[in-house]
Design a protein around this motif. Structure first.
Motif, PDB file in Angstrom:
ATOM      1  N   PHE A  93       0.832  -1.208   0.000  1.00 59.16           N
ATOM      2  CA  PHE A  93       0.000   0.000   0.000  1.00 59.16           C
ATOM      3  C   PHE A  93       0.868   1.260   0.000  1.00 59.16           C
ATOM      4  O   PHE A  93       0.612   2.214  -0.740  1.00 59.16           O
ATOM      5  CB  PHE A  93      -0.919   0.023   1.227  1.00 59.16           C
ATOM      6  CG  PHE A  93      -2.114  -0.893   1.134  1.00 59.16           C
ATOM      7  CD1 PHE A  93      -3.057  -0.715   0.141  1.00 59.16           C
ATOM      8  CD2 PHE A  93      -2.287  -1.919   2.048  1.00 59.16           C
ATOM      9  CE1 PHE A  93      -4.165  -1.558   0.052  1.00 59.16           C
ATOM     10  CE2 PHE A  93      -3.386  -2.762   1.975  1.00 59.16           C
ATOM     11  CZ  PHE A  93      -4.326  -2.591   0.970  1.00 59.16           C
ATOM     12  N   VAL A  94       1.889   1.270   0.838  1.00 58.51           N
ATOM     13  CA  VAL A  94       2.730   2.461   0.975  1.00 58.51           C
ATOM     14  C   VAL A  94       3.457   2.778  -0.328  1.00 58.51           C
ATOM     15  O   VAL A  94       3.540   3.945  -0.748  1.00 58.51           O
ATOM     16  CB  VAL A  94       3.736   2.267   2.130  1.00 58.51           C
ATOM     17  CG1 VAL A  94       4.771   3.388   2.148  1.00 58.51           C
ATOM     18  CG2 VAL A  94       3.007   2.208   3.471  1.00 58.51           C
ATOM     19  N   VAL A  95       3.980   1.749  -0.980  1.00 58.08           N
ATOM     20  CA  VAL A  95       4.728   1.961  -2.219  1.00 58.08           C
ATOM     21  C   VAL A  95       3.852   2.579  -3.305  1.00 58.08           C
ATOM     22  O   VAL A  95       4.303   3.440  -4.078  1.00 58.08           O
ATOM     23  CB  VAL A  95       5.334   0.622  -2.703  1.00 58.08           C
ATOM     24  CG1 VAL A  95       5.840   0.735  -4.134  1.00 58.08           C
ATOM     25  CG2 VAL A  95       6.467   0.189  -1.778  1.00 58.08           C
ATOM     26  N   VAL A 102      -5.460   0.898  -6.730  1.00 58.89           N
ATOM     27  CA  VAL A 102      -4.786  -0.057  -5.844  1.00 58.89           C
ATOM     28  C   VAL A 102      -5.563  -0.225  -4.546  1.00 58.89           C
ATOM     29  O   VAL A 102      -5.864  -1.343  -4.119  1.00 58.89           O
ATOM     30  CB  VAL A 102      -3.344   0.399  -5.551  1.00 58.89           C
ATOM     31  CG1 VAL A 102      -2.711  -0.471  -4.471  1.00 58.89           C
ATOM     32  CG2 VAL A 102      -2.513   0.353  -6.826  1.00 58.89           C
ATOM     33  N   ILE A 103      -5.904   0.887  -3.915  1.00 59.26           N
ATOM     34  CA  ILE A 103      -6.565   0.834  -2.606  1.00 59.26           C
ATOM     35  C   ILE A 103      -8.018   0.391  -2.750  1.00 59.26           C
ATOM     36  O   ILE A 103      -8.488  -0.495  -2.018  1.00 59.26           O
ATOM     37  CB  ILE A 103      -6.474   2.204  -1.911  1.00 59.26           C
ATOM     38  CG1 ILE A 103      -5.001   2.550  -1.639  1.00 59.26           C
ATOM     39  CG2 ILE A 103      -7.270   2.208  -0.606  1.00 59.26           C
ATOM     40  CD1 ILE A 103      -4.780   3.944  -1.094  1.00 59.26           C
ATOM     41  N   GLY A 104      -8.743   0.985  -3.687  1.00 59.27           N
ATOM     42  CA  GLY A 104     -10.144   0.637  -3.871  1.00 59.27           C
ATOM     43  C   GLY A 104     -10.342  -0.756  -4.444  1.00 59.27           C
ATOM     44  O   GLY A 104     -11.404  -1.361  -4.258  1.00 59.27           O
ATOM     45  N   GLY A 105      -9.324  -1.275  -5.125  1.00 59.71           N
ATOM     46  CA  GLY A 105      -9.445  -2.609  -5.693  1.00 59.71           C
ATOM     47  C   GLY A 105      -8.930  -3.709  -4.789  1.00 59.71           C
ATOM     48  O   GLY A 105      -8.913  -4.878  -5.190  1.00 59.71           O
ATOM     49  N   VAL A 172      -5.600   4.550   5.446  1.00 58.77           N
ATOM     50  CA  VAL A 172      -5.077   4.529   4.083  1.00 58.77           C
ATOM     51  C   VAL A 172      -6.232   4.410   3.084  1.00 58.77           C
ATOM     52  O   VAL A 172      -6.264   5.079   2.041  1.00 58.77           O
ATOM     53  CB  VAL A 172      -4.084   3.365   3.908  1.00 58.77           C
ATOM     54  CG1 VAL A 172      -3.770   3.115   2.437  1.00 58.77           C
ATOM     55  CG2 VAL A 172      -2.800   3.647   4.681  1.00 58.77           C
ATOM     56  N   ASP A 173      -7.220   3.577   3.421  1.00 61.27           N
ATOM     57  CA  ASP A 173      -8.370   3.343   2.549  1.00 61.27           C
ATOM     58  C   ASP A 173      -9.170   4.623   2.312  1.00 61.27           C
ATOM     59  O   ASP A 173      -9.773   4.796   1.246  1.00 61.27           O
ATOM     60  CB  ASP A 173      -9.256   2.265   3.187  1.00 61.27           C
ATOM     61  CG  ASP A 173     -10.414   1.855   2.306  1.00 61.27           C
ATOM     62  OD1 ASP A 173     -10.184   1.100   1.344  1.00 61.27           O
ATOM     63  OD2 ASP A 173     -11.552   2.296   2.575  1.00 61.27           O
TER      64      ASP A 173
END
Length: 248
Positions: A93-95, A102-105, A172-173
């Motif tokens: 996630f951080v990268v 990326v986050i939503g999927g 993060v989300d």
């Protein structure tokens, strides 16, 4: 009597002759002061607050670093594997940064979404603003509630550290949702229109719409820090558990 019981001034022989019952530094009548305090050694409001604070922090540290005694069913390496996988997932996630695809999927977004929607219902009695905020708020609160349940009720601090990781991931989300506030372009649940965009409405009401990107980065950064803290906590617990197993 060589020391003032209030200010701890070191009285000299001359002070005792000139002011036998007065402190030349703070001016108290020493005998009267001593008579109204519970003990001769220190005032009633002596240095008990710092000691109490120290004791509380020590107790909390002892609680959150507690691990059970070694047992045949103690799956140390299974717990280590879970923490390792969470560490790699968090790094992923951080990268990628604040990236909706990326986050939503991710699988975690599908976990967070139902609790987010329930948060709107839960906070509905507190007015429109809290109803809108409630989705994001409950999404972050739920892992913390479960953290307390695991740590204080189940006495499983490693499971609590996993819940702390979830809390960080929830922050993060939220980051892409916050960043989208000025554009309102993200797909919403049930295909709801632009008027249902939580953070678009919240930041518009607050007059902070131009701060959306800053707030999104702050949410993402805080989430990354919380995930890292959870992994450090898990590492310390696993190291302590391994040491106890070795000693037994």
């Amino acid at each position: 009597m060589s020391v003032c019981p209030k200010c701890h001034y070191q009285r000299t022989h001359k002070d005792a002759q000139v002011h036998p019952d007065l402190c030349p530094a703070c001016g108290i009548a020493i005998n009267k002061w001593r008579a109204r305090t519970p003990t001769d050694a220190e005032p009633a409001t002596g240095p008990t607050a710092p000691a109490a604070t120290h004791n509380l922090s020590s107790r909390l540290r002892e609680h959150f670093m507690w691990v059970p005694e070694p047992s045949p069913t103690d799956n140390l390496w299974g717990r280590a594997l879970v923490s390792g996988l969470l560490g790699l997932w968090g790094l992923w996630f951080v990268v990628h940064g604040v990236d909706w695809e990326v986050i939503g999927g991710s699988f975690m977004h599908n976990i967070n979404l139902p609790f987010h929607e329930f948060g709107h219902v839960l906070f509905m009695p507190f007015g429109r603003f809290m109803t809108i905020l409630g989705g994001s708020l409950f999404q972050v609160m739920l892992p913390l509630i479960l953290l307390c349940a695991f740590s204080f009720q189940q006495r499983d601090n490693h499971a609590a550290s996993v819940m702390l990781w979830w809390c960080g991931q929830s922050l993060v989300d939220l980051a892409p949702y916050i960043a989208d506030a000025p554009y309102r372009g993200l797909p919403l649940v049930g295909g709801a229109g632009e008027e249902s965009h939580d953070w678009g409405n919240l930041l518009t009401q607050l007059g902070w719409l131009d701060q959306a990107q800053t707030l999104a980065r702050a949410s993402f950064g805080l989430g990354a820090v919380v995930m890292a803290a959870s992994l450090w906590w898990a590492f310390c617990l696993l190291r302590k558990r391994h040491r106890l197993n070795h000693e037994s």
